[in-house]
Design an enzyme around this catalytic site. Structure first.
Site, PDB file in Angstrom:
ATOM      1  CE  LYS A 184      67.824  -8.764   9.869  1.00 53.06           C
ATOM      2  NZ  LYS A 184      68.407 -10.032  10.035  1.00 53.06           N
ATOM      3  NE  ARG A 237      67.777 -14.057  14.883  1.00 51.93           N
ATOM      4  CZ  ARG A 237      67.871 -14.326  13.586  1.00 51.93           C
ATOM      5  NH1 ARG A 237      69.025 -14.309  12.982  1.00 51.93           N
ATOM      6  NH2 ARG A 237      66.806 -14.603  12.899  1.00 51.93           N
ATOM      7  NE  ARG A 248      62.597 -15.638   3.605  1.00 53.50           N
ATOM      8  CZ  ARG A 248      63.052 -15.080   4.719  1.00 53.50           C
ATOM      9  NH1 ARG A 248      63.697 -13.922   4.660  1.00 53.50           N
ATOM     10  NH2 ARG A 248      62.842 -15.644   5.887  1.00 53.50           N
ATOM     11  NE  ARG A 303      64.796 -19.483   6.312  1.00 55.31           N
ATOM     12  CZ  ARG A 303      65.126 -18.402   7.006  1.00 55.31           C
ATOM     13  NH1 ARG A 303      65.795 -17.418   6.425  1.00 55.31           N
ATOM     14  NH2 ARG A 303      64.788 -18.287   8.270  1.00 55.31           N
ATOM     15  NE  ARG A 357      61.888 -17.220  11.150  1.00 56.52           N
ATOM     16  CZ  ARG A 357      61.678 -17.209   9.831  1.00 56.52           C
ATOM     17  NH1 ARG A 357      60.740 -18.000   9.303  1.00 56.52           N
ATOM     18  NH2 ARG A 357      62.384 -16.447   9.051  1.00 56.52           N
TER      19      ARG A 357
HETATM   20  P1  AMP Z   1      67.345 -16.353   9.821  1.00 58.77           P
HETATM   21  O1  AMP Z   1      67.872 -17.088   8.631  1.00 58.77           O
HETATM   22  O2  AMP Z   1      68.206 -15.195  10.208  1.00 58.77           O
HETATM   23  O3  AMP Z   1      65.899 -15.989   9.685  1.00 58.77           O
HETATM   24  O4  AMP Z   1      67.426 -17.388  11.045  1.00 58.77           O
HETATM   25  C1  AMP Z   1      66.697 -18.592  11.045  1.00 58.77           C
HETATM   26  C2  AMP Z   1      66.713 -19.227  12.426  1.00 58.77           C
HETATM   27  O5  AMP Z   1      68.055 -19.550  12.795  1.00 58.77           O
HETATM   28  C3  AMP Z   1      66.209 -18.326  13.555  1.00 58.77           C
HETATM   29  O6  AMP Z   1      64.789 -18.356  13.684  1.00 58.77           O
HETATM   30  C4  AMP Z   1      66.907 -18.958  14.767  1.00 58.77           C
HETATM   31  O7  AMP Z   1      66.252 -20.143  15.170  1.00 58.77           O
HETATM   32  C5  AMP Z   1      68.257 -19.361  14.188  1.00 58.77           C
HETATM   33  N1  AMP Z   1      69.262 -18.277  14.364  1.00 58.77           N
HETATM   34  C6  AMP Z   1      69.800 -17.486  13.390  1.00 58.77           C
HETATM   35  N2  AMP Z   1      70.673 -16.610  13.910  1.00 58.77           N
HETATM   36  C7  AMP Z   1      70.693 -16.857  15.253  1.00 58.77           C
HETATM   37  C8  AMP Z   1      71.382 -16.279  16.357  1.00 58.77           C
HETATM   38  N3  AMP Z   1      72.239 -15.238  16.206  1.00 58.77           N
HETATM   39  N4  AMP Z   1      71.149 -16.788  17.584  1.00 58.77           N
HETATM   40  C9  AMP Z   1      70.312 -17.819  17.776  1.00 58.77           C
HETATM   41  N5  AMP Z   1      69.603 -18.400  16.798  1.00 58.77           N
HETATM   42  C10 AMP Z   1      69.791 -17.928  15.531  1.00 58.77           C
END
Ligand code: AMP
Length: 218
Positions: free
Chosen positions: A15, A90, A132, A165, A176
Site C-alpha cells: 500500500k 484501521r 524492508r 523501522r 501487527r
Molecule cells: P504503518 O506504518 O502503517 O505500518 O503503522 C505502524 C504502526 O503505527 C502501527 O503498527 C500502529 O501501531 C501505528 N498506527 C498507524 N496507523 C494507525 C492508526 N490509524 N490507528 C492506530 N495506530 C496506527
C-alpha cells in the site's frame, strides 16, 4: 469532484509504495498515519511518547490521538481537491470517526469516496517486512531481496542512508498481523456492504499492481 481515497490491506501489502505513487499521479497529499506517528516520535512530542509504547508492541495507538492528527490534517488547504489516506481507518471506531470528520469538512463538496482493498496472501509478508528499508529523507521504500538500492544502504533518489523501522522485526510484525486481523480486516466487509469497496489483486510486480490500482481509482 473531490476525490477521497482510503486503502485497506495487511502490513507490507504494498500500500505504501502504491499510494505514494498515486498521490504524485493525482497531485494530492499522501497522508500516512504510520509516518505521521513516527515523525511525532522523532520530534519527541507528548503524542510521540504515547504512540511509541503501542507501535513498539504492534498495537493500535489510541483512537483519540490518531483521530485528532487526521482531523487536523484533512482540514488543511492542500486537501481541498482530494487526499490519499494510507493507514487510516484501521478499526470500526476509526471508520465511524472518519465519517464524522468527512461530514464536517465536506459540507459544500461533492465527493467521490472509495476504499481499495489490497488482496494478498499474508504468509509471504513477514519476509517483506524483515527485508524492508526506507529512505530517512524522502521515505522511498526498498526491499533488500526484491527492490535493492543501487548502492548498498543508500537511497537511489537522495543518496542518504536507508533505515529499518524499529517495528519491522519478526516479533512485532506478528503482533501487527494479529492486530490487523482483529481490528482492521472487518472493515473490508463494512465498505463492501456500503458499496464503497474495490478489491485489487496485490500479488505481482509494482508495475502490475499499479495498473490494477489505476483501473479502480481513476
Ligand atoms: P504503518 O506504518 O502503517 O505500518 O503503522 C505502524 C504502526 O503505527 C502501527 O503498527 C500502529 O501501531 C501505528 N498506527 C498507524 N496507523 C494507525 C492508526 N490509524 N490507528 C492506530 N495506530 C496506527
Amino acid at each position: 469532484m473531490k476525490k477521497e481515497l482510503i486503502f485497506l490491506g495487511p502490513p507490507a501489502c504494498g500500500k505504501g509504495t502504491q499510494t505514494n505513487k498515486l498521490a504524485e499521479y493525482f497531485g494530492f497529499p499522501h497522508i500516512d498515519t504510520g509516518s505521521l506517528l513516527r515523525a511525532e516520535i522523532a520530534a519527541d512530542t507528548e503524542n510521540g511518547r504515547i504512540a511509541k509504547k503501542f507501535i513498539d508492541k504492534g498495537q493500535l495507538v489510541p483512537v483519540k490521538l490518531v483521530g485528532d492528527i487526521i482531523k487536523n490534517r484533512l482540514k488543511q488547504d492542500d486537501c481541498k481537491d482530494g487526499f490519499i489516506l494510507d493507514g487510516f481507518p484501521r478499526s470500526m471506531e476509526q471508520a465511524l470517526m472518519l465519517e464524522d470528520i468527512r461530514k464536517e469538512i465536506d459540507k459544500d463538496n461533492e465527493v467521490d469516496f472509495r476504499a481499495t482493498y489490497f488482496d494478498i496472501e499474508m504468509e509471504k509478508l513477514i519476509s517483506r517486512i524483515i527485508n524492508r528499508r526506507s529512505c530517512s529523507k524522502c521515505g522511498a521504500i526498498y526491499n533488500l531481496k526484491t527492490k535493492a538500492p543501487k548502492v548498498e544502504g543508500k537511497c537511489d533518489v537522495c543518496g542518504v542512508d536507508l533505515v529499518q523501522r524499529k517495528d519491522d522485526n519478526e516479533e512485532v510484525a506478528r503482533a501487527r498481523f494479529d492486530t490487523y486481523l482483529k481490528e482492521t480486516a472487518p472493515l473490508v466487509d463494512y465498505y463492501k456492504n456500503k458499496n464503497e469497496l474495490s478489491t485489487i489483486d496485490a500479488e505481482g510486480t509494482i508495475d502490475e499492481v499499479w495498473e490494477r490500482l489505476l483501473k479502480v481509482v481513476e
